[in-house]
Design a protein around this motif. Structure first.
Motif, short mmCIF file in Angstrom:
data_model
loop_
_atom_site.label_atom_id
_atom_site.label_comp_id
_atom_site.label_asym_id
_atom_site.label_seq_id
_atom_site.Cartn_x
_atom_site.Cartn_y
_atom_site.Cartn_z
N GLU A 146 -5.35 7.29 0.54
CA GLU A 146 -6.91 7.55 0.49
C GLU A 146 -7.29 8.20 1.97
N SER A 201 -14.32 10.25 -0.24
CA SER A 201 -12.83 9.77 -0.02
C SER A 201 -12.19 10.82 -0.90
N LEU A 203 -8.19 11.22 -2.46
CA LEU A 203 -7.01 10.61 -2.81
C LEU A 203 -6.02 11.68 -3.11
#
Length: 292
Positions: A146, A201, A203
């Motif tokens: 992340e 975020s 990923l």
């Protein structure tokens, strides 16, 4: 719907109301969009998260008042939407690298102030773009790495490529992801969007069969069943791959959404890389956008 006119109308409204309360939901209503769809369309067309754009235009207005009015600095701060003298000072210094007091004292006309955005329709280079496939993706689990980033000042455009470069160069990072459903597929997922400040975020992950017992340094996430529009980027050589991805994103928001009858559903956005992304002569990948 003409997206350019809708967003330009909100830009004009912002400009006329810089000293009034402005919220993303209110601006979305003016544009006739849902708040999340408005957030994504504004970012794509203007290049800044809407609340970040408002903050910079208010600071530009404040800079003009500092030089061309006798208003007290605290009054300028409140009139430009800041809750305190201190928060105004911090924001002003972050943008201009000087305090409001020094800006006024030195009459720093030489500063380049953030200007009002003016949208210009430009042809999208990178086609031809295929019409997307629409499908319902069941709930799925991922494990991966992340990165917390933000679209403010284009920070994500610098940080995400470096994040990928580190991941690809360190093969141990790839090998550390357990229980991969398909080892040939890697995902780049944008999630946890904050519409107010542009943070989210990112990923780098793989879909997995079991998301228990996550290795240290990795994260596990579960995403719900969602309807997606799946876009495939044009086949290009390796040196054009990054540009083709960006051009496809431009096509999605500037061409496809306005004519499709769909809006962004506010869920996670997915970039899917598989065997098509490996060949240096002819690279392709898929972009999955949640729709409603």
């Amino acid at each position: 719907m003409d997206y350019f006119n809708s967003i330009q109308n909100t830009i004009d409204y912002i400009e006329e109301n810089l000293e009034e309360p402005l919220t993303l939901p209110d601006l979305a209503r003016i544009a006739c969009f849902s708040p999340f769809h408005f957030h994504r369309v504004f970012l794509m067309l203007v290049g800044h998260p809407v609340m970040d754009y408002i903050r910079k235009r208010r600071l530009a207005h404040a800079a003009d008042l500092l030089v061309h009015s006798e208003l007290k600095i605290v009054d300028i701060a409140f009139s430009c939407g800041f809750s305190s003298h201190e928060s105004f000072n911090r924001a002003f210094k972050k943008l201009f690298a000087v305090t409001p007091t020094l800006f006024r004292k030195e009459k720093l006309y030489t500063f380049t102030l953030p200007e009002k955005a003016a949208l210009i329709k430009k042809p999208i280079v990178g086609g031809p773009f295929m019409q997307p496939k629409i499908y319902m993706k069941p709930e799925f689990n991922v494990i991966g790495y992340e990165l917390k980033t933000t679209s403010e000042d284009g920070k994500n455009l610098k940080e995400i490529p470096v994040f990928w470069q580190t991941y690809l160069q360190n093969n141990k990072m790839r090998e550390a992801i357990p229980n991969k459903k398909d080892p040939s597929v890697e995902l780049g997922i944008c999630t946890d969007f904050n519409q107010e400040n542009g943070s989210f975020s990112y990923l780098i992950c793989s879909e997995v069969t079991d998301s228990n017992n996550v290795p240290e340094g990795l994260v596990a996430r579960t995403f719900p069943e969602t309807k997606y529009a799946v876009f495939t980027t044009p086949k290009v050589a390796e040196n054009e791959f990054s540009d083709s991805i960006q051009a496809t994103w431009q096509y999605i928001f500037k061409e496809w959404f306005p004519s499709s009858g769909y809006e962004h559903a506010g869920g996670v956005e997915i970039e899917l890389y598989d065997d098509r992304s490996i060949s240096p002569e002819s690279k392709q990948m898929d972009i999955l956008v949640p729709i409603k």
